[in-house]
Design a protein around this motif. Structure first.
Motif, PDB file in Angstrom:
ATOM      1  N   GLY A 238     -19.006 -49.264  35.985  1.00 13.51           N
ATOM      2  CA  GLY A 238     -19.026 -50.342  36.812  1.00 13.51           C
ATOM      3  C   GLY A 238     -18.679 -50.456  38.012  1.00 13.51           C
ATOM      4  O   GLY A 238     -18.789 -49.320  38.664  1.00 13.51           O
TER       5      GLY A 238
ATOM      6  N   GLN B  93     -15.543 -49.985  39.599  1.00 11.57           N
ATOM      7  CA  GLN B  93     -14.817 -48.965  39.825  1.00 11.57           C
ATOM      8  C   GLN B  93     -15.263 -47.664  39.502  1.00 11.57           C
ATOM      9  O   GLN B  93     -15.104 -46.750  40.187  1.00 11.57           O
ATOM     10  CB  GLN B  93     -13.225 -49.100  39.614  1.00 11.57           C
ATOM     11  CG  GLN B  93     -12.331 -50.251  40.016  1.00 11.57           C
ATOM     12  CD  GLN B  93     -11.944 -49.477  41.608  1.00 11.57           C
ATOM     13  OE1 GLN B  93     -11.991 -48.485  41.954  1.00 11.57           O
ATOM     14  NE2 GLN B  93     -12.092 -50.623  42.505  1.00 11.57           N
TER      15      GLN B  93
ATOM     16  N   ASP C 224     -27.199 -47.967  28.088  1.00 16.14           N
ATOM     17  CA  ASP C 224     -27.592 -49.389  28.298  1.00 16.14           C
ATOM     18  C   ASP C 224     -27.956 -49.068  30.013  1.00 16.14           C
ATOM     19  O   ASP C 224     -28.066 -47.935  30.361  1.00 16.14           O
ATOM     20  CB  ASP C 224     -26.700 -50.429  28.244  1.00 16.14           C
ATOM     21  CG  ASP C 224     -25.618 -50.462  28.984  1.00 16.14           C
ATOM     22  OD1 ASP C 224     -25.273 -49.260  29.541  1.00 16.14           O
ATOM     23  OD2 ASP C 224     -24.683 -51.348  28.922  1.00 16.14           O
TER      24      ASP C 224
ATOM     25  N   ILE D 236     -19.162 -42.794  24.387  1.00 18.90           N
ATOM     26  CA  ILE D 236     -17.527 -43.072  25.085  1.00 18.90           C
ATOM     27  C   ILE D 236     -16.805 -41.929  24.283  1.00 18.90           C
ATOM     28  O   ILE D 236     -15.834 -40.993  24.711  1.00 18.90           O
ATOM     29  CB  ILE D 236     -17.014 -44.294  24.994  1.00 18.90           C
ATOM     30  CG1 ILE D 236     -17.854 -45.417  26.061  1.00 18.90           C
ATOM     31  CG2 ILE D 236     -15.586 -44.369  25.372  1.00 18.90           C
ATOM     32  CD1 ILE D 236     -17.238 -46.687  25.912  1.00 18.90           C
TER      33      ILE D 236
ATOM     34  N   PRO E 146      -6.586 -48.241  42.907  1.00 21.08           N
ATOM     35  CA  PRO E 146      -7.047 -48.555  44.450  1.00 21.08           C
ATOM     36  C   PRO E 146      -6.836 -50.009  44.639  1.00 21.08           C
ATOM     37  O   PRO E 146      -7.200 -50.811  43.786  1.00 21.08           O
ATOM     38  CB  PRO E 146      -8.508 -48.373  44.535  1.00 21.08           C
ATOM     39  CG  PRO E 146      -9.136 -47.765  43.084  1.00 21.08           C
ATOM     40  CD  PRO E 146      -7.878 -48.258  42.276  1.00 21.08           C
TER      41      PRO E 146
ATOM     42  N   MET F  42      -8.646 -52.085  46.102  1.00 23.72           N
ATOM     43  CA  MET F  42      -9.975 -52.387  46.828  1.00 23.72           C
ATOM     44  C   MET F  42     -10.918 -52.556  45.995  1.00 23.72           C
ATOM     45  O   MET F  42     -10.815 -51.970  44.807  1.00 23.72           O
ATOM     46  CB  MET F  42     -10.142 -51.257  47.667  1.00 23.72           C
ATOM     47  CG  MET F  42     -11.481 -51.307  48.806  1.00 23.72           C
ATOM     48  SD  MET F  42     -11.199 -52.597  49.984  1.00 23.72           S
ATOM     49  CE  MET F  42     -10.102 -51.989  50.882  1.00 23.72           C
TER      50      MET F  42
HETATM   51  P1  NDP Z   1     -16.535 -53.486  35.274  1.00 16.46           P
HETATM   52  O1  NDP Z   1     -16.796 -54.930  34.751  1.00 16.46           O
HETATM   53  O2  NDP Z   1     -17.314 -53.224  36.418  1.00 16.46           O
HETATM   54  O3  NDP Z   1     -16.866 -52.442  34.142  1.00 16.46           O
HETATM   55  C1  NDP Z   1     -18.181 -52.457  33.636  1.00 16.46           C
HETATM   56  C2  NDP Z   1     -18.262 -50.902  33.025  1.00 16.46           C
HETATM   57  O4  NDP Z   1     -17.571 -51.248  31.677  1.00 16.46           O
HETATM   58  C3  NDP Z   1     -19.631 -50.578  32.374  1.00 16.46           C
HETATM   59  O5  NDP Z   1     -19.948 -49.216  32.424  1.00 16.46           O
HETATM   60  C4  NDP Z   1     -19.786 -51.370  31.201  1.00 16.46           C
HETATM   61  O6  NDP Z   1     -20.897 -50.766  30.348  1.00 16.46           O
HETATM   62  C5  NDP Z   1     -18.373 -51.150  30.606  1.00 16.46           C
HETATM   63  N1  NDP Z   1     -18.187 -51.972  29.468  1.00 16.46           N
HETATM   64  C6  NDP Z   1     -17.971 -53.366  29.420  1.00 16.46           C
HETATM   65  N2  NDP Z   1     -17.770 -53.979  28.093  1.00 16.46           N
HETATM   66  C7  NDP Z   1     -17.523 -52.697  27.286  1.00 16.46           C
HETATM   67  C8  NDP Z   1     -17.469 -52.618  26.039  1.00 16.46           C
HETATM   68  N3  NDP Z   1     -16.893 -53.761  25.288  1.00 16.46           N
HETATM   69  N4  NDP Z   1     -17.346 -51.464  25.548  1.00 16.46           N
HETATM   70  C9  NDP Z   1     -17.488 -50.160  26.353  1.00 16.46           C
HETATM   71  N5  NDP Z   1     -17.856 -50.341  27.479  1.00 16.46           N
HETATM   72  C10 NDP Z   1     -17.848 -51.605  28.092  1.00 16.46           C
HETATM   73  O7  NDP Z   1     -15.026 -53.017  35.475  1.00 16.46           O
HETATM   74  P2  NDP Z   1     -14.293 -52.933  36.925  1.00 16.46           P
HETATM   75  O8  NDP Z   1     -14.626 -51.593  37.452  1.00 16.46           O
HETATM   76  O9  NDP Z   1     -14.055 -54.185  37.599  1.00 16.46           O
HETATM   77  O10 NDP Z   1     -12.877 -52.595  36.223  1.00 16.46           O
HETATM   78  C11 NDP Z   1     -12.395 -51.407  35.546  1.00 16.46           C
HETATM   79  C12 NDP Z   1     -10.954 -51.168  35.850  1.00 16.46           C
HETATM   80  O11 NDP Z   1     -10.627 -50.988  37.355  1.00 16.46           O
HETATM   81  C13 NDP Z   1      -9.973 -52.405  35.187  1.00 16.46           C
HETATM   82  O12 NDP Z   1      -9.036 -51.731  34.698  1.00 16.46           O
HETATM   83  C14 NDP Z   1      -9.963 -52.889  36.543  1.00 16.46           C
HETATM   84  O13 NDP Z   1      -8.634 -53.618  36.316  1.00 16.46           O
HETATM   85  C15 NDP Z   1      -9.502 -51.896  37.531  1.00 16.46           C
HETATM   86  N6  NDP Z   1      -9.766 -52.406  39.035  1.00 16.46           N
HETATM   87  C16 NDP Z   1     -10.687 -53.073  39.395  1.00 16.46           C
HETATM   88  C17 NDP Z   1     -11.069 -53.394  40.559  1.00 16.46           C
HETATM   89  C18 NDP Z   1     -12.227 -54.268  41.110  1.00 16.46           C
HETATM   90  O14 NDP Z   1     -12.208 -54.459  42.304  1.00 16.46           O
HETATM   91  N7  NDP Z   1     -13.165 -54.466  40.052  1.00 16.46           N
HETATM   92  C19 NDP Z   1     -10.235 -52.925  41.485  1.00 16.46           C
HETATM   93  C20 NDP Z   1      -8.853 -52.083  41.127  1.00 16.46           C
HETATM   94  C21 NDP Z   1      -8.870 -51.801  39.974  1.00 16.46           C
HETATM   95  P3  NDP Z   1     -21.606 -51.403  29.067  1.00 16.46           P
HETATM   96  O15 NDP Z   1     -21.442 -53.007  29.661  1.00 16.46           O
HETATM   97  O16 NDP Z   1     -22.763 -50.734  29.244  1.00 16.46           O
HETATM   98  O17 NDP Z   1     -20.682 -51.229  28.170  1.00 16.46           O
END
Ligand code: NDP
Length: 330
Positions: free
Chosen positions: A28, A30, A52, A68, A131, A133
């Motif tokens: 997603g 990050q 997906d 995973i 990060p 950001m």
């Molecule tokens: P996202 O919401 O962008 O993550 C999406 C990813 O997670 C996809 O690959 C999705 O795949 C997977 N996912 C979602 N639900 C599930 C599930 N139930 N089972 C397995 N996989 C799942 O996350 P972020 O990137 O926002 O956040 C990731 C980490 O980074 C977190 O710890 C967050 O706190 C941290 N973070 C985020 C920041 C940001 O700006 N967004 C900044 C700094 C840190 P699928 O749907 O196919 O399962």
């Protein structure tokens, strides 16, 4: 003030990760950004994701994608890049069974480890590379030869080189180009949640909009004045360049006087009392518990709050503003 240790590119050896396979779990915000940066930094990585759209995107971008559990089994370093609220169940089901001595678990947020929703075994290095950001910019900065600053921390140091691994990841994603500050899971989690919750600029803008529009001023003009022109972005950049007070010299003297003499009408000691309440709810774990039960209930409140937020008249004006004005957002 005692300065914390800050690491830059020259302080960190990427060779720590040589011969190691990294699994980025989740593609997603990050996950994608960090995976692309790590690959461009020469790392050997795979992606863990269910089949997906996200997995398809990863394949399209040239990554090998595995379920995973399998990605975790195949790798030495596991990076948890899935949303905080889903991490505990994914950890129990797919990550934990693949953990053993010598592996490293990397988090981008301290949330689950600090609040105890995930308890990694003591024989597994557990580190934080967070990060400061949004993901999109983690990638965009890297491509421009720059980097997003990050915090690092160590929860378990089973091998004795957990910090070196964390720093190598930080370098691989470009963070040491900007500077990486030594922190803790607690510090990262509390300050991150606090900043998100207490500095609710959106709320301030909405109140400003309501005040002026209820007094008869044109909604488009008000939206333009409050943030629609993009001036807010430029002011944010100026704050970074010149500091909170230094940037005031870029404003008219009328504005400077108005800001300094009226600022505490709205944001004052009362606001600080509420900020302390926010901090207390974070530190006590109350917010974290609420957030995980929100997930269990199918995000009912989040959905309602989002729907309510979308009802605000400002949302309609934003659409009109986007259609009417050509604002540069780059
Ligand atoms: P996202 O919401 O962008 O993550 C999406 C990813 O997670 C996809 O690959 C999705 O795949 C997977 N996912 C979602 N639900 C599930 C599930 N139930 N089972 C397995 N996989 C799942 O996350 P972020 O990137 O926002 O956040 C990731 C980490 O980074 C977190 O710890 C967050 O706190 C941290 N973070 C985020 C920041 C940001 O700006 N967004 C900044 C700094 C840190 P699928 O749907 O196919 O399962």
């Amino acid at each position: 003030m005692r300065m914390k240790k800050v690491y830059y590119d020259d302080d960190v050896d990427l060779n720590v990760l040589k011969g190691k396979k990294i699994a980025v779990i989740g593609f997603g915000n990050q996950g994608r950004a960090q995976a692309l940066n790590l690959r461009d930094s020469g790392m050997d990585l795979i992606i863990g994701n269910i089949e997906d759209e996200y997995a398809k995107k990863a394949v399209d971008e040239g990554f090998k994608v595995y379920p995973i559990g399998e990605a975790c089994r195949r790798s030495d370093v596991i990076m948890m890049m899935i949303p905080d609220e889903v991490q505990p169940e994914v950890y129990e089901l797919d990550v934990k069974p693949a953990l053993h001595e010598g592996k490293t678990l990397v988090f981008a947020s301290g949330f689950n480890v600090y609040f105890g929703f995930i308890k990694p075994p003591a024989n597994v290095d557990t580190v934080l590379v967070a990060p400061k950001m949004i993901g999109e910019s983690v990638r965009a900065l890297y491509v421009r030869g720059m980097g997003a600053p990050a915090l690092v921390a160590v929860h378990n140091d089973a091998t004795g080189h957990a910090l070196k691994t964390a720093l190598a990841i930080a370098k691989g994603i470009g963070a040491t180009r900007a500077g990486v500050i030594m922190s803790s899971f607690e510090e990262e989690t509390v300050t991150d949640l606090f900043a998100e919750q207490a500095l609710a600029y959106g709320q301030l803008i909405k109140l400003g909009f309501e005040t002026l529009v209820e007094s008869g001023y044109d909604p488009l003009v008000v939206q333009l004045e409050l943030y629609g022109s993009g001036e807010l972005i430029e002011i944010s950049k100026s704050i970074l360049r010149y500091g909170l007070v230094g940037q005031l010299s870029l404003h008219s003297t009328t504005s400077r006087y108005g800001q300094l003499s009226r600022a505490n009408y709205v944001i004052n000691e009362n606001a600080k009392v509420q900020m302390r309440k926010i901090l207390q709810e974070i530190r006590s774990g109350r917010f974290a518990e609420e957030w995980l039960s929100e997930k269990k209930s199918g995000f009912r409140n989040l959905q309602r709050l989002t729907e309510d937020a979308l009802q605000h008249p400002l949302i309609q004006i934003e659409k009109i503003s986007r259609q009417t004005l050509r604002i540069n957002v780059d």
